[in-house]
Design an enzyme around this catalytic site. Structure first.
Site, short mmCIF file in Angstrom:
data_model
loop_
_atom_site.label_atom_id
_atom_site.label_comp_id
_atom_site.label_asym_id
_atom_site.label_seq_id
_atom_site.Cartn_x
_atom_site.Cartn_y
_atom_site.Cartn_z
N GLU A 55 13.62 -43.38 -25.48
CA GLU A 55 13.81 -44.63 -26.20
C GLU A 55 12.94 -44.53 -27.70
O GLU A 55 13.59 -45.07 -28.59
CB GLU A 55 12.78 -45.63 -25.50
CG GLU A 55 12.73 -47.22 -25.68
CD GLU A 55 12.27 -47.90 -24.87
OE1 GLU A 55 12.33 -47.80 -23.55
OE2 GLU A 55 11.11 -48.65 -24.93
N ASP A 56 12.24 -43.54 -27.74
CA ASP A 56 11.53 -43.58 -29.15
C ASP A 56 11.69 -42.15 -30.07
O ASP A 56 11.11 -42.09 -30.90
CB ASP A 56 9.91 -43.62 -28.90
CG ASP A 56 9.65 -44.91 -28.14
OD1 ASP A 56 10.35 -46.08 -28.59
OD2 ASP A 56 8.52 -45.24 -27.65
N ASP A 90 2.74 -46.86 -16.43
CA ASP A 90 2.84 -47.22 -18.03
C ASP A 90 2.06 -48.35 -18.50
O ASP A 90 1.62 -48.52 -19.41
CB ASP A 90 4.47 -47.31 -18.24
CG ASP A 90 4.58 -47.54 -19.54
OD1 ASP A 90 4.15 -46.89 -20.47
OD2 ASP A 90 5.78 -48.18 -20.07
N HIS A 105 -1.03 -41.36 -24.82
CA HIS A 105 -0.28 -42.39 -23.99
C HIS A 105 0.48 -41.50 -22.58
O HIS A 105 0.41 -41.87 -21.56
CB HIS A 105 0.34 -43.32 -24.48
CG HIS A 105 1.47 -44.09 -23.67
ND1 HIS A 105 0.80 -44.90 -22.81
CD2 HIS A 105 2.79 -44.16 -23.61
CE1 HIS A 105 1.89 -45.72 -22.15
NE2 HIS A 105 2.95 -44.92 -22.60
N HIS A 154 8.74 -40.07 -20.51
CA HIS A 154 9.25 -41.35 -20.18
C HIS A 154 9.67 -42.06 -21.58
O HIS A 154 10.69 -42.97 -21.55
CB HIS A 154 8.51 -42.18 -19.34
CG HIS A 154 7.34 -42.89 -20.01
ND1 HIS A 154 6.14 -42.21 -20.21
CD2 HIS A 154 7.10 -44.15 -20.67
CE1 HIS A 154 5.23 -43.09 -20.64
NE2 HIS A 154 5.90 -44.04 -20.99
N ASP A 155 9.12 -41.77 -22.74
CA ASP A 155 9.42 -42.73 -24.03
C ASP A 155 10.44 -41.60 -24.93
O ASP A 155 10.52 -42.00 -26.06
CB ASP A 155 8.22 -42.81 -24.47
CG ASP A 155 7.51 -44.23 -23.94
OD1 ASP A 155 8.32 -45.20 -23.51
OD2 ASP A 155 6.28 -44.43 -23.90
ZN ZN Z 1 5.21 -45.84 -22.28
#
Ligand code: ZN
Length: 186
Positions: free
Chosen positions: A70-71, A127, A40, A66-67
């Site tokens: 967050e992750d 995204d 991704h 980008h994640d």
């Molecule tokens: Zn994403």
């Protein structure tokens, strides 16, 4: 491009790719194929690189990373130290507040994305393009048609709030959206 010359930007892009792959190691996408999560990230970064003609390495690095906040356990300071303040600030801009309920986070994306930076908007569109492609090629197991349709509609609402900056990227989203819409409304 001059042959045999590896630019500083290319080195930094490869470092961001390597870093993202390591941070997301073991994570899989939601779909039935359970693709490695890094697929991704490279898809989003590639879309951004192609549609901006390779002219914005900060944006492409943001796509790769980008994640992470967050992750994974990565912080703003980690990103700032490794990739500089612009990349770190961009990732923060596209990071949801995970202390909020999911529905509220989704509502906030529609509401706040129009006020974000140009790069953050482009990243959001890439995204959502990747996510809609993923729904078609590998729908998450257990999702009802209604849930799939709701996701398609929500992705379109987010992109509608921030599109108009890059015709090629908007067109890539529109193709992914048309395919997903047709699939789940047939
Ligand atoms: Zn994403």
């Amino acid at each position: 491009m001059e042959h045999g010359k590896v630019t500083e930007d290319l080195v930094r892009l490869m470092q961001a790719t390597d870093y993202a792959a390591r941070q997301h190691v073991g994570q899989r996408r939601k779909g039935e194929r359970a693709e490695p999560y890094v697929n991704h990230l490279t898809e989003v970064a590639t879309l951004l690189a192609e549609t901006t003609g390779g002219n914005d390495p900060v944006l492409v690095m943001g796509g790769l990373l980008h994640d992470t906040i967050e992750d994974t356990g990565v912080t703003f300071d980690d990103l700032r130290q490794r990739f500089g303040p612009e990349v770190a600030a961009l990732v923060v801009e596209v990071t949801d507040d995970k202390s909020l309920p999911k529905a509220e986070r989704k509502r906030l994306q529609v509401e706040t994305t129009p006020h974000k930076s140009r790069r953050a908007k482009l990243l959001k569109i890439a995204d959502k393009t990747s996510n809609l492609r993923g729904l078609v090629t590998s729908p998450p197991t257990g999702w009802t048609r209604e849930r799939l349709r709701d996701y398609v509609d929500w992705a379109e609402a987010v992109v509608r709030s921030c599109r108009g900056l890059n015709a090629a990227l908007d067109a890539a989203f529109d193709r992914a959206h048309a395919e997903a819409w047709a699939r789940f409304n047939a």
